[in-house]
Scaffold this active site. Structure first.
Site, mmCIF file in Angstrom:
data_model
loop_
_atom_site.group_PDB
_atom_site.id
_atom_site.type_symbol
_atom_site.label_atom_id
_atom_site.label_comp_id
_atom_site.label_asym_id
_atom_site.label_seq_id
_atom_site.Cartn_x
_atom_site.Cartn_y
_atom_site.Cartn_z
ATOM 1 N N LYS A 107 0.919 -1.300 -0.083
ATOM 2 C CA LYS A 107 -0.069 -0.038 -0.022
ATOM 3 C C LYS A 107 1.009 1.203 0.001
ATOM 4 O O LYS A 107 1.890 1.268 0.563
ATOM 5 C CB LYS A 107 -0.727 -0.100 1.333
ATOM 6 C CG LYS A 107 -2.131 0.839 1.161
ATOM 7 C CD LYS A 107 -3.265 -0.076 0.426
ATOM 8 C CE LYS A 107 -4.501 0.571 0.286
ATOM 9 N NZ LYS A 107 -5.515 -0.185 0.012
HETATM 10 N N1 GLU Z 1 -7.301 -0.115 -3.465
HETATM 11 C C1 GLU Z 1 -7.957 -1.220 -3.449
HETATM 12 C C2 GLU Z 1 -8.042 -2.034 -2.223
HETATM 13 O O1 GLU Z 1 -7.810 -1.609 -1.281
HETATM 14 C C3 GLU Z 1 -7.422 -1.779 -4.885
HETATM 15 C C4 GLU Z 1 -6.182 -2.366 -5.003
HETATM 16 C C5 GLU Z 1 -5.501 -2.910 -6.220
HETATM 17 O O2 GLU Z 1 -6.275 -2.815 -7.141
HETATM 18 O O3 GLU Z 1 -4.272 -3.123 -6.328
HETATM 19 O O4 GLU Z 1 -8.050 -3.296 -2.385
#
Ligand code: GLU
Length: 416
Positions: A107
């Site tokens: 993240k």
């Molecule tokens: N931000 C989204 C999540 O929390 C998608 C992450 C992604 O597609 O890599 O799952």
């Protein structure tokens, strides 16, 4: 200095500890998986429109990469911290493993209110962030995507910044891009669509007909708005939605398309399309399905007892505290945990990445069908696990995800 130990990180670790304990996870692995594999903190000087230079703080945390490149969104929000990003990275690891995607978890984030920036400032901030995390990312290493406060345009700037550095177009370095540069059909609505698919399965499991179902959605951003829209398309009655400044309620059902097409600068409660309610009141509405689709730690020991839904379908990451989990279990509320309920986003991100690597693109119908296959089977595996092992849906999802990651670690062995 940068602090890992924040409330959201403590929640992620406490969930992990509970699952690790229940599955008797190897103690060495437990120590390792509690912490991120790699964390980067960056300072981002940005030229503002008035000529000043402002310095923002950004992060990229890779929790685990034992099963493949790490994957996860980038969040722009004033509350972003190392601890929050590390927690969200850990949840991405379990989420990808549970869905069977060949990814680890990561993240990123920048501590900023993106709405306070001009388009030029937002672009300069994004490009500097992408340049600073450049050593960590790449289609085989770590693949960012949108999250709270970021969108396809921001992904386009990240893709361009990365591509300029290497000298050729690399669409697979991020997902959630615009279609013109290798984005995928169906990616924008994917998280919401996934929430709907698992909710439909839960309704079927509990023998509740969709036509009689009422839905309340907290958060009307990318996840909340598409969830509300697609739930309505499937015949459910969406009785309340909200954004940061509050929400609206109409027991006869809201017109979600009309709300999505309004001037987005207008807060929902000013639209007069329903009675104004607070976010707290929305959570306590009597409804069949409650979808928290905003930020973490919304359902806590303080308000869990007042929830009146049958199904809690977690569109957000980490919306429910451990204390609240116990209360919800006592009340018999069926919880579809975040790492399952909101995995549609990363599942279609995976499709986007595969399409970018193969340079061969799929139809919208292919995307929807494959998303439904993967997320529906993850739901049924989790439900089966929960029944067989007599654990909550959250523990079942976490234990299945963690088990996949543990197997990868044990089979690869310890380096050096
Ligand atoms: N931000 C989204 C999540 O929390 C998608 C992450 C992604 O597609 O890599 O799952």
């Amino acid at each position: 200095m940068q602090e890992l130990d924040t409330p959201t990180f403590r929640l992620a670790v406490a969930q992990f500890d509970q699952a690790a304990e229940a599955m008797g996870l190897d103690t060495n692995l437990r120590e390792r998986l509690k912490l991120p594999q790699r964390s980067l903190v960056v300072s981002l000087p940005v030229r503002m429109d008035d000529g000043r230079v402002e310095v923002f703080t950004g992060y990229r945390v890779q929790h685990d990469s034992s099963r493949g490149p790490s994957k996860g969104g980038v969040r722009y929000h004033p509350d972003v911290s190392l601890g929050e990003v590390a927690a969200l990275a850990m949840w991405m690891t379990w989420k990808c493993a549970l869905a069977g995607l060949p990814y680890g978890g990561a993240k990123g984030g920048v501590q900023v209110n993106p709405k306070s920036l001009s388009p030029g400032e937002l672009q300069r901030l994004t490009r500097r962030y992408a340049a600073e995390i450049f050593p960590l990312i790449g289609p085989d290493k770590d693949v960012p995507a949108p999250d709270v406060g970021t969108d396809a345009q921001i992904m386009a700037w990240m893709m361009d910044t990365y591509s300029q550095q290497v000298g050729y177009a690399v669409p697979g370095v991020v997902t959630g891009k615009p279609l013109s540069i290798g984005g995928s059909l169906g990616r924008e609505e994917a998280t919401g669509r996934g929430v709907v698919y698992v909710t439909l399965e839960a309704l079927r499991h509990l023998k509740l007909p969709i036509e009689a179902a009422t839905v309340a959605v907290q958060g009307f951003g990318n996840v909340g708005s598409h969830t509300a829209r697609i739930m309505q398309q499937h015949g459910a009655r969406v009785i309340a939605v909200s954004d940061v400044s509050g929400g609206i309620y109409n027991p006869n059902g809201l017109d979600i398309m009309q709300l999505m097409q309004r001037d987005l600068r207008q807060p929902l409660h000013q639209t007069k399309l329903g009675d104004p309610i607070t976010n707290e009141e929305l959570l306590q509405l009597e409804c069949t399905v409650l979808v928290p689709a905003a930020l973490s730690e919304q359902i806590t020991g303080k308000n869990a007892d007042r929830l009146k839904c049958r199904i809690l379908s977690e569109g957000a990451n980490g919306p429910t505290t451990l204390e609240a989990d116990r209360i919800l279990a006592d009340k018999g509320i069926f919880v579809i945990p975040d790492i399952l309920a909101n995995s549609g986003g990363v599942i279609v991100s995976y499709f986007e990445w595969v399409q970018d690597l193969q340079r061969f693109f799929w139809s919208a119908a292919d995307i929807q069908n494959r998303l439904q296959d993967i997320i529906t089977s993850a739901f049924h595996r989790t439900l089966q696990f929960s029944t067989d092992r007599r654990v909550s849906m959250r523990m079942a999802a976490l234990m299945s995800g963690i088990d996949q990651v543990a197997q990868a670690h044990l089979q690869r062995g310890l380096y050096p």
